[in-house]
Motif scaffolding. Structure first.
Motif, PDB file in Angstrom:
ATOM      1  N   UNK A  24      51.673 -74.087 105.395  1.00  0.00           N
ATOM      2  CA  UNK A  24      53.075 -73.855 105.743  1.00  0.00           C
ATOM      3  C   UNK A  24      53.943 -73.792 104.490  1.00  0.00           C
ATOM      4  N   UNK A  25      53.662 -74.621 103.504  1.00  0.00           N
ATOM      5  CA  UNK A  25      54.425 -74.581 102.252  1.00  0.00           C
ATOM      6  C   UNK A  25      54.267 -73.225 101.576  1.00  0.00           C
ATOM      7  N   UNK A  26      53.052 -72.688 101.589  1.00  0.00           N
ATOM      8  CA  UNK A  26      52.830 -71.371 101.014  1.00  0.00           C
ATOM      9  C   UNK A  26      53.576 -70.291 101.774  1.00  0.00           C
ATOM     10  N   UNK A  27      53.648 -70.450 103.082  1.00  0.00           N
ATOM     11  CA  UNK A  27      54.392 -69.513 103.920  1.00  0.00           C
ATOM     12  C   UNK A  27      55.875 -69.542 103.563  1.00  0.00           C
ATOM     13  N   UNK A  28      56.418 -70.749 103.413  1.00  0.00           N
ATOM     14  CA  UNK A  28      57.824 -70.896 103.041  1.00  0.00           C
ATOM     15  C   UNK A  28      58.082 -70.245 101.690  1.00  0.00           C
ATOM     16  N   UNK A  29      57.206 -70.511 100.730  1.00  0.00           N
ATOM     17  CA  UNK A  29      57.385 -69.957  99.384  1.00  0.00           C
ATOM     18  C   UNK A  29      57.377 -68.429  99.420  1.00  0.00           C
ATOM     19  N   UNK A  30      56.467 -67.856 100.191  1.00  0.00           N
ATOM     20  CA  UNK A  30      56.361 -66.401 100.281  1.00  0.00           C
ATOM     21  C   UNK A  30      57.636 -65.781 100.822  1.00  0.00           C
ATOM     22  N   UNK A  31      58.197 -66.384 101.848  1.00  0.00           N
ATOM     23  CA  UNK A  31      59.397 -65.835 102.479  1.00  0.00           C
ATOM     24  C   UNK A  31      60.620 -66.042 101.588  1.00  0.00           C
ATOM     25  N   UNK A  32      60.649 -67.110 100.815  1.00  0.00           N
ATOM     26  CA  UNK A  32      61.778 -67.364  99.914  1.00  0.00           C
ATOM     27  C   UNK A  32      61.936 -66.306  98.833  1.00  0.00           C
ATOM     28  N   UNK A  33      60.839 -65.705  98.408  1.00  0.00           N
ATOM     29  CA  UNK A  33      60.866 -64.867  97.220  1.00  0.00           C
ATOM     30  C   UNK A  33      61.930 -63.773  97.296  1.00  0.00           C
ATOM     31  N   UNK A  34      62.788 -63.704  96.281  1.00  0.00           N
ATOM     32  CA  UNK A  34      63.819 -62.657  96.290  1.00  0.00           C
ATOM     33  C   UNK A  34      63.218 -61.257  96.215  1.00  0.00           C
ATOM     34  N   UNK A  35      62.004 -61.136  95.689  1.00  0.00           N
ATOM     35  CA  UNK A  35      61.381 -59.822  95.541  1.00  0.00           C
ATOM     36  C   UNK A  35      60.541 -59.435  96.757  1.00  0.00           C
ATOM     37  N   UNK A  36      60.356 -60.376  97.676  1.00  0.00           N
ATOM     38  CA  UNK A  36      59.623 -60.063  98.904  1.00  0.00           C
ATOM     39  C   UNK A  36      60.547 -59.618 100.025  1.00  0.00           C
ATOM     40  N   UNK A  37      61.604 -60.410 100.273  1.00  0.00           N
ATOM     41  CA  UNK A  37      62.492 -60.105 101.391  1.00  0.00           C
ATOM     42  C   UNK A  37      63.966 -60.116 101.006  1.00  0.00           C
ATOM     43  N   UNK A  38      64.236 -60.142  99.713  1.00  0.00           N
ATOM     44  CA  UNK A  38      65.620 -59.990  99.248  1.00  0.00           C
ATOM     45  C   UNK A  38      66.513 -61.192  99.459  1.00  0.00           C
ATOM     46  N   UNK A  39      65.935 -62.388  99.710  1.00  0.00           N
ATOM     47  CA  UNK A  39      66.767 -63.568  99.946  1.00  0.00           C
ATOM     48  C   UNK A  39      67.324 -64.128  98.646  1.00  0.00           C
ATOM     49  N   UNK A  40      68.465 -64.770  98.737  1.00  0.00           N
ATOM     50  CA  UNK A  40      69.082 -65.426  97.580  1.00  0.00           C
ATOM     51  C   UNK A  40      69.103 -66.925  97.833  1.00  0.00           C
ATOM     52  N   UNK A  41      68.529 -67.672  96.925  1.00  0.00           N
ATOM     53  CA  UNK A  41      68.470 -69.129  97.086  1.00  0.00           C
ATOM     54  C   UNK A  41      69.860 -69.743  96.987  1.00  0.00           C
ATOM     55  N   UNK A  42      70.080 -70.837  97.722  1.00  0.00           N
ATOM     56  CA  UNK A  42      71.351 -71.551  97.581  1.00  0.00           C
ATOM     57  C   UNK A  42      71.480 -72.163  96.189  1.00  0.00           C
ATOM     58  N   UNK A  43      72.697 -72.493  95.794  1.00  0.00           N
ATOM     59  CA  UNK A  43      72.925 -73.213  94.540  1.00  0.00           C
ATOM     60  C   UNK A  43      72.513 -72.414  93.319  1.00  0.00           C
ATOM     61  N   UNK A  44      71.899 -73.101  92.353  1.00  0.00           N
ATOM     62  CA  UNK A  44      71.586 -72.465  91.074  1.00  0.00           C
ATOM     63  C   UNK A  44      70.080 -72.353  90.830  1.00  0.00           C
ATOM     64  N   UNK A  45      69.284 -72.369  91.903  1.00  0.00           N
ATOM     65  CA  UNK A  45      67.840 -72.273  91.748  1.00  0.00           C
ATOM     66  C   UNK A  45      67.437 -70.995  91.017  1.00  0.00           C
ATOM     67  N   UNK A  46      68.017 -69.862  91.418  1.00  0.00           N
ATOM     68  CA  UNK A  46      67.681 -68.607  90.755  1.00  0.00           C
ATOM     69  C   UNK A  46      68.135 -68.606  89.302  1.00  0.00           C
ATOM     70  N   UNK A  47      69.265 -69.228  89.027  1.00  0.00           N
ATOM     71  CA  UNK A  47      69.771 -69.297  87.653  1.00  0.00           C
ATOM     72  C   UNK A  47      68.793 -70.040  86.741  1.00  0.00           C
ATOM     73  N   UNK A  48      68.171 -71.091  87.269  1.00  0.00           N
ATOM     74  CA  UNK A  48      67.210 -71.861  86.485  1.00  0.00           C
ATOM     75  C   UNK A  48      66.001 -70.996  86.122  1.00  0.00           C
ATOM     76  N   UNK A  49      65.518 -70.239  87.096  1.00  0.00           N
ATOM     77  CA  UNK A  49      64.386 -69.347  86.841  1.00  0.00           C
ATOM     78  C   UNK A  49      64.770 -68.278  85.824  1.00  0.00           C
TER      79      UNK A  49
END
Length: 426
Positions: A94-119
């Motif tokens: 399930x954790x792997x499933x969550x990670x896959x769906x989170x990816x901005x390059x898979x489904x275009x989602x934007x993480x809350x806060x500054x998570x993307x900024x850190x990356x």
């Protein structure tokens, strides 16, 4: 559950998710889910917030409820701790499933806060906190001088870019930017055991927030940098500081993102335990008289199996060690993992709601010191202690080992010279 209009379903959604799923095992098969409820029972935070039941999330993916999945609170409030899969009889990731769906390059989602900024900062500058090369090297030089004064040895070193050393040590940027005394303490342990080690002047950040935002492209870039330093410095292994997700990303990730290329990865926790057992590190536990408990970082313990080594270190280094309950692989996530620490105000209420259970665990032990060899856990536990007004503080393992360590004399150190400190690992 209410009937679902067929027009809202995307029958190709699950196949799309699975095609993007990255793992070092067999590709996941969500149809293995028995809807038995073990994942929900295993999740200590089921019910803390909306959409917390993993079964509901899996069902939405299976049915092709793409709109509901991509807008779900679950994908960001889940810490990806893996306790659900640990208790799942079918090992559904399930954790792997969550990670896959989170990816901005898979489904275009934007993480809350500054998570993307850190990356983005780590990809752009080489470390997540944008420490300049000049500041990094000055910090190492400063801590080397402090180390020499502490141990009374003008030859004590924090070697930079030493080719052919036994291992390269990788830091968490927090140690460089906020906790430089940790650099000194770690170097003191290296000095005491006669380690032949080095650090990199280029790619030295062990952390890996792309593990949390799901970006496999950036993840590949990060582990390739580690591989570059492993090869450039001609070392035998990569040693990761006390950081759970960094160890997970380097150990698991090299198999996933480097197409089979590999390098030995060792946790500093494992080395401390080995060196204590071998007598390289001699300890006086009376120097740590307060009651100590241990929080198991999910990435280090449940996912990577470093379970008994931290406990052995504490049992030798302190006078009064008290386990939480439950513990080891069954311990609860601190509530700040999976990138939640970098998700800002939107996720903070969930972090503190989850922290209540951890606060109760800590309080039940009566401990004055909570130890966790993970910087994400360290920061979350500090927030929990403040929020729930607990009478304790947080330490890493090396803090207590360094404090209890009896500094070796010249003859002892000379006897260790030239002996491998990695025997048994490579």
């Amino acid at each position: 559950m209410e009937a679902i209009a067929a027009s809202k379903l995307d029958p190709g959604f699950m196949s799309e998710v699975i095609s993007k799923f990255r793992t070092d095992k067999q590709p996941t098969d969500l149809y293995n889910c028995l809807t038995c409820g073990m994942c929900s029972a295993g999740c200590p935070y089921n019910g803390v917030h909306d959409h917390a039941d993993p079964r509901k999330f899996i069902r939405q993916v299976l049915l092709g409820m793409k709109e509901e999945v991509l807008s779900s609170t679950f994908i960001w409030a889940c810490t990806m701790c893996g306790r659900c899969t640990f208790q799942c009889p079918m090992n559904v990731d399930i954790a792997g499933l969550v990670r896959t769906i989170r990816s901005p390059k898979n489904f275009g989602l934007k993480a809350p806060g500054f998570l993307q900024d850190v990356v983005d900062a780590q990809i752009r500058t080489g470390n997540q906190m944008e420490v300049t090369r000049e500041d990094y090297l000055e910090t190492l030089e400063w801590m080397e001088e402090e180390l020499q004064q502490e141990v009374g040895d003008p030859n004590a070193r924090i070697p930079v870019d030493k080719e052919g050393a036994e291992f390269v040590f990788m830091w968490d940027p927090r140690e460089i930017k906020y906790y430089p005394q940790d650099v000194q303490n770690i170097a003191k342990i290296m000095w005491a055991v006669g380690a032949d080690w080095t650090v990199s002047s280029r790619w030295w950040d062990a952390t890996h927030y792309a593990l949390f935002n799901g970006d496999d492209e950036d993840s590949t870039t990060m582990v390739k940098r580690t591989m570059e330093e492993f090869e450039r410095l001609k070392v035998k292994a990569v040693v990761i500081t006390e950081c759970g997700h960094a160890f997970r990303a380097q150990s698991w990730g090299r198999k996933v993102w480097l197409n089979g290329a590999t390098y030995p990865v060792i946790s500093f926790v494992q080395l401390q335990a080995k060196w204590i057992k071998e007598g390289r590190i001699k300890l006086d536990p009376t120097r740590n008289p307060d009651r100590v408990t241990f929080h198991d970082p999910c990435n280090l313990v449940r996912k990577e199996g470093v379970v008994e080594e931290p406990r052995y270190c504490l049992q030798q280094a302190v006078m009064d060690f008290k386990e939480m309950w439950p513990n080891r692989q069954y311990n609860y996530c601190c509530g700040g993992g999976g990138g939640l620490l970098a998700m800002g105000k939107e996720i903070y209420p969930y972090r503190m709601a989850k922290g209540k259970l951890k606060a109760e665990q800590i309080k039940a032990t009566g401990a004055k010191i909570v130890v966790s060899p993970c910087h994400n856990c360290y920061d979350q536990l500090n927030d929990i202690i403040k929020y729930y007004k607990l009478d304790c503080k947080v330490n890493h393992i090396h803090h207590l080992v360094g404090n209890a360590m009896i500094l070796p004399g010249k003859e002892e150190r000379e006897a260790l010279a030239g002996r491998s400190v990695l025997e048994g690992f490579i």
